[in-house]
Design a protein around this motif. Structure first.
Motif, PDB file in Angstrom:
ATOM      1  N   GLU A   1       0.828  -1.398  -0.173  1.00  0.00           N
ATOM      2  CA  GLU A   1      -0.021   0.433  -0.202  1.00  0.00           C
ATOM      3  C   GLU A   1       1.103   1.199   0.513  1.00  0.00           C
ATOM      4  O   GLU A   1       0.546   2.328   0.438  1.00  0.00           O
ATOM      5  CB  GLU A   1      -1.376  -0.314   0.758  1.00  0.00           C
ATOM      6  N   PHE A   2       1.930   1.243  -0.341  1.00  0.00           N
ATOM      7  CA  PHE A   2       2.628   2.554  -0.600  1.00  0.00           C
ATOM      8  C   PHE A   2       1.952   3.067  -2.347  1.00  0.00           C
ATOM      9  O   PHE A   2       1.895   2.933  -2.609  1.00  0.00           O
ATOM     10  CB  PHE A   2       4.111   2.693  -1.147  1.00  0.00           C
ATOM     11  N   LEU A   3       1.865   4.742  -2.031  1.00  0.00           N
ATOM     12  CA  LEU A   3       0.959   5.224  -3.246  1.00  0.00           C
ATOM     13  C   LEU A   3       2.649   4.811  -4.387  1.00  0.00           C
ATOM     14  O   LEU A   3       3.219   5.413  -4.283  1.00  0.00           O
ATOM     15  CB  LEU A   3       0.599   6.514  -2.398  1.00  0.00           C
ATOM     16  N   LYS A   4       1.965   4.943  -5.311  1.00  0.00           N
ATOM     17  CA  LYS A   4       2.378   4.808  -6.102  1.00  0.00           C
ATOM     18  C   LYS A   4       3.275   6.660  -6.852  1.00  0.00           C
ATOM     19  O   LYS A   4       4.105   6.502  -7.675  1.00  0.00           O
ATOM     20  CB  LYS A   4       1.969   4.355  -7.943  1.00  0.00           C
ATOM     21  N   GLU A   5       2.380   7.549  -6.397  1.00  0.00           N
ATOM     22  CA  GLU A   5       3.051   8.427  -6.229  1.00  0.00           C
ATOM     23  C   GLU A   5       4.308   8.806  -5.729  1.00  0.00           C
ATOM     24  O   GLU A   5       5.055   9.625  -5.965  1.00  0.00           O
ATOM     25  CB  GLU A   5       2.303   9.919  -5.580  1.00  0.00           C
ATOM     26  N   SER A   6       4.441   7.991  -4.636  1.00  0.00           N
ATOM     27  CA  SER A   6       5.705   8.295  -4.141  1.00  0.00           C
ATOM     28  C   SER A   6       7.227   6.721  -3.905  1.00  0.00           C
ATOM     29  O   SER A   6       8.147   7.010  -3.236  1.00  0.00           O
ATOM     30  CB  SER A   6       5.366   7.259  -2.249  1.00  0.00           C
ATOM     31  N   ILE A   7       6.896   6.923  -5.267  1.00  0.00           N
ATOM     32  CA  ILE A   7       7.526   5.716  -6.215  1.00  0.00           C
ATOM     33  C   ILE A   7       8.136   6.452  -7.352  1.00  0.00           C
ATOM     34  O   ILE A   7       8.018   7.167  -7.938  1.00  0.00           O
ATOM     35  CB  ILE A   7       7.125   4.056  -6.434  1.00  0.00           C
TER      36      ILE A   7
ATOM     37  N   ILE B   1      15.220  11.628  -9.038  1.00  0.00           N
ATOM     38  CA  ILE B   1      15.824  10.625  -7.772  1.00  0.00           C
ATOM     39  C   ILE B   1      16.080  10.801  -6.461  1.00  0.00           C
ATOM     40  O   ILE B   1      15.730  11.048  -5.305  1.00  0.00           O
ATOM     41  CB  ILE B   1      15.348   9.355  -8.282  1.00  0.00           C
ATOM     42  N   PHE B   2      17.583  11.137  -6.334  1.00  0.00           N
ATOM     43  CA  PHE B   2      18.094  11.778  -5.347  1.00  0.00           C
ATOM     44  C   PHE B   2      18.028  12.660  -4.616  1.00  0.00           C
ATOM     45  O   PHE B   2      18.652  12.687  -3.612  1.00  0.00           O
ATOM     46  CB  PHE B   2      19.772  12.004  -6.098  1.00  0.00           C
ATOM     47  N   VAL B   3      17.449  13.665  -5.927  1.00  0.00           N
ATOM     48  CA  VAL B   3      17.158  14.893  -4.494  1.00  0.00           C
ATOM     49  C   VAL B   3      15.181  14.572  -3.732  1.00  0.00           C
ATOM     50  O   VAL B   3      15.225  15.460  -2.625  1.00  0.00           O
ATOM     51  CB  VAL B   3      16.414  15.946  -5.304  1.00  0.00           C
ATOM     52  N   LYS B   4      14.846  14.091  -4.292  1.00  0.00           N
ATOM     53  CA  LYS B   4      13.737  13.685  -3.673  1.00  0.00           C
ATOM     54  C   LYS B   4      13.194  12.871  -3.176  1.00  0.00           C
ATOM     55  O   LYS B   4      12.172  13.172  -2.438  1.00  0.00           O
ATOM     56  CB  LYS B   4      12.211  13.472  -5.163  1.00  0.00           C
ATOM     57  N   SER B   5      14.364  11.760  -3.004  1.00  0.00           N
ATOM     58  CA  SER B   5      14.032  10.380  -2.355  1.00  0.00           C
ATOM     59  C   SER B   5      14.580  10.497  -0.778  1.00  0.00           C
ATOM     60  O   SER B   5      15.358  10.732  -0.450  1.00  0.00           O
ATOM     61  CB  SER B   5      14.861   9.498  -2.895  1.00  0.00           C
ATOM     62  N   ASP B   6      13.944   9.842  -0.156  1.00  0.00           N
ATOM     63  CA  ASP B   6      15.010   9.216   1.617  1.00  0.00           C
ATOM     64  C   ASP B   6      15.054   8.316   1.909  1.00  0.00           C
ATOM     65  O   ASP B   6      16.316   8.039   2.374  1.00  0.00           O
ATOM     66  CB  ASP B   6      13.239   9.858   2.563  1.00  0.00           C
ATOM     67  N   VAL B   7      14.929   6.986   1.050  1.00  0.00           N
ATOM     68  CA  VAL B   7      15.639   6.006   0.567  1.00  0.00           C
ATOM     69  C   VAL B   7      15.654   5.689  -0.765  1.00  0.00           C
ATOM     70  O   VAL B   7      14.041   5.456  -1.230  1.00  0.00           O
ATOM     71  CB  VAL B   7      14.141   4.673   1.510  1.00  0.00           C
ATOM     72  N   ILE B   8      16.885   5.530  -1.002  1.00  0.00           N
ATOM     73  CA  ILE B   8      16.884   4.709  -2.435  1.00  0.00           C
ATOM     74  C   ILE B   8      17.390   3.580  -2.790  1.00  0.00           C
ATOM     75  O   ILE B   8      18.685   3.133  -2.036  1.00  0.00           O
ATOM     76  CB  ILE B   8      17.541   5.507  -3.108  1.00  0.00           C
ATOM     77  N   PHE B   9      16.550   2.546  -3.014  1.00  0.00           N
ATOM     78  CA  PHE B   9      17.208   1.234  -3.761  1.00  0.00           C
ATOM     79  C   PHE B   9      17.984   1.135  -4.880  1.00  0.00           C
ATOM     80  O   PHE B   9      17.261   1.306  -6.502  1.00  0.00           O
ATOM     81  CB  PHE B   9      15.888   0.408  -3.791  1.00  0.00           C
ATOM     82  N   ILE B  10      19.409   1.077  -4.901  1.00  0.00           N
ATOM     83  CA  ILE B  10      19.880   0.929  -6.203  1.00  0.00           C
ATOM     84  C   ILE B  10      20.034  -0.428  -6.664  1.00  0.00           C
ATOM     85  O   ILE B  10      20.837  -0.885  -6.062  1.00  0.00           O
ATOM     86  CB  ILE B  10      21.370   1.497  -6.096  1.00  0.00           C
ATOM     87  N   THR B  11      19.577  -0.822  -7.818  1.00  0.00           N
ATOM     88  CA  THR B  11      19.705  -1.827  -9.102  1.00  0.00           C
ATOM     89  C   THR B  11      19.798  -1.723  -9.827  1.00  0.00           C
ATOM     90  O   THR B  11      19.503  -2.458 -10.450  1.00  0.00           O
ATOM     91  CB  THR B  11      17.534  -2.626  -8.034  1.00  0.00           C
ATOM     92  N   ILE B  12      20.864  -1.057 -10.283  1.00  0.00           N
ATOM     93  CA  ILE B  12      21.454  -1.705 -11.878  1.00  0.00           C
ATOM     94  C   ILE B  12      22.439  -2.669 -11.594  1.00  0.00           C
ATOM     95  O   ILE B  12      23.127  -3.187 -10.404  1.00  0.00           O
ATOM     96  CB  ILE B  12      21.654  -0.229 -12.286  1.00  0.00           C
ATOM     97  N   HIS B  13      22.676  -3.289 -12.805  1.00  0.00           N
ATOM     98  CA  HIS B  13      23.980  -3.751 -13.208  1.00  0.00           C
ATOM     99  C   HIS B  13      25.188  -3.198 -13.221  1.00  0.00           C
ATOM    100  O   HIS B  13      25.568  -1.586 -13.054  1.00  0.00           O
ATOM    101  CB  HIS B  13      23.691  -3.723 -14.864  1.00  0.00           C
ATOM    102  N   SER B  14      26.360  -4.108 -12.255  1.00  0.00           N
ATOM    103  CA  SER B  14      27.447  -2.860 -11.907  1.00  0.00           C
ATOM    104  C   SER B  14      27.854  -2.440 -12.822  1.00  0.00           C
ATOM    105  O   SER B  14      28.744  -0.912 -12.948  1.00  0.00           O
ATOM    106  CB  SER B  14      28.479  -3.629 -11.508  1.00  0.00           C
TER     107      SER B  14
ATOM    108  N   GLN C   1      22.800  14.518   2.929  1.00  0.00           N
ATOM    109  CA  GLN C   1      23.587  12.964   3.988  1.00  0.00           C
ATOM    110  C   GLN C   1      22.067  12.230   4.470  1.00  0.00           C
ATOM    111  O   GLN C   1      22.448  11.654   5.241  1.00  0.00           O
ATOM    112  CB  GLN C   1      23.377  14.456   4.546  1.00  0.00           C
ATOM    113  N   SER C   2      20.823  12.776   4.675  1.00  0.00           N
ATOM    114  CA  SER C   2      19.607  12.718   5.210  1.00  0.00           C
ATOM    115  C   SER C   2      19.063  11.282   4.425  1.00  0.00           C
ATOM    116  O   SER C   2      18.676  10.447   4.563  1.00  0.00           O
ATOM    117  CB  SER C   2      18.335  13.164   5.574  1.00  0.00           C
ATOM    118  N   VAL C   3      19.465  10.948   3.099  1.00  0.00           N
ATOM    119  CA  VAL C   3      18.647   9.889   2.365  1.00  0.00           C
ATOM    120  C   VAL C   3      19.768   8.638   2.526  1.00  0.00           C
ATOM    121  O   VAL C   3      21.473   8.415   2.617  1.00  0.00           O
ATOM    122  CB  VAL C   3      19.426  10.517   0.986  1.00  0.00           C
ATOM    123  N   GLN C   4      18.738   7.711   2.403  1.00  0.00           N
ATOM    124  CA  GLN C   4      19.560   5.938   3.217  1.00  0.00           C
ATOM    125  C   GLN C   4      19.560   5.546   1.817  1.00  0.00           C
ATOM    126  O   GLN C   4      18.362   5.247   0.767  1.00  0.00           O
ATOM    127  CB  GLN C   4      18.146   5.347   3.128  1.00  0.00           C
ATOM    128  N   VAL C   5      20.359   4.945   1.144  1.00  0.00           N
ATOM    129  CA  VAL C   5      20.886   4.041   0.094  1.00  0.00           C
ATOM    130  C   VAL C   5      21.502   2.851  -0.343  1.00  0.00           C
ATOM    131  O   VAL C   5      22.129   2.563   1.137  1.00  0.00           O
ATOM    132  CB  VAL C   5      22.258   4.744  -0.595  1.00  0.00           C
TER     133      VAL C   5
END
Length: 99
Positions: free
Chosen positions: A18-24, A53-66, A79-83
């Motif tokens: 139930e996370f809102l799509k607008e928050s993803i 994304i780095f400006v708007k997000s509090d938590v970032i999941f990085i799921t890219i290929h290396s 400094q406040s973002v969780q990666v």
């Protein structure tokens, strides 16, 4: 960030809980097939640039290929973002050098 298998699984789990799509927010490397999947899942409006994304997000999941880590160089990280890195075969030290 990243819309391959892990990224899509995270997105779907957030929506299921139930996370809102607008928050993803998602980014992808421009692959038309990936965009079509996002469109089908109703997530096409959630696409932003990595910088946004780095400006708007509090938590970032990085799921890219290396090999795509070069696209994150120079992106300002608050400094406040969780990666959370889901990048296989990439040390934390290499990731830190990007920021």
């Amino acid at each position: 960030m990243g819309c391959e298998y892990i990224g899509q699984a995270i997105e779907q789990t957030l929506i299921k809980h139930e996370f809102l799509k607008e928050s993803i927010y998602v980014s992808y490397h421009g692959n038309q097939e990936t965009y079509n999947k996002l469109l089908k899942k109703g997530l096409a409006d959630c696409v932003l640039s990595n910088k946004q994304i780095f400006v708007k997000s509090d938590v970032i999941f990085i799921t890219i290929h290396s090999q795509y880590i070069v696209y994150l160089r120079g992106v300002t990280l608050s400094q406040s973002v969780q990666v959370i890195s889901c990048i296989a075969g990439l040390s934390t030290e290499v990731l830190k050098k990007c920021y």
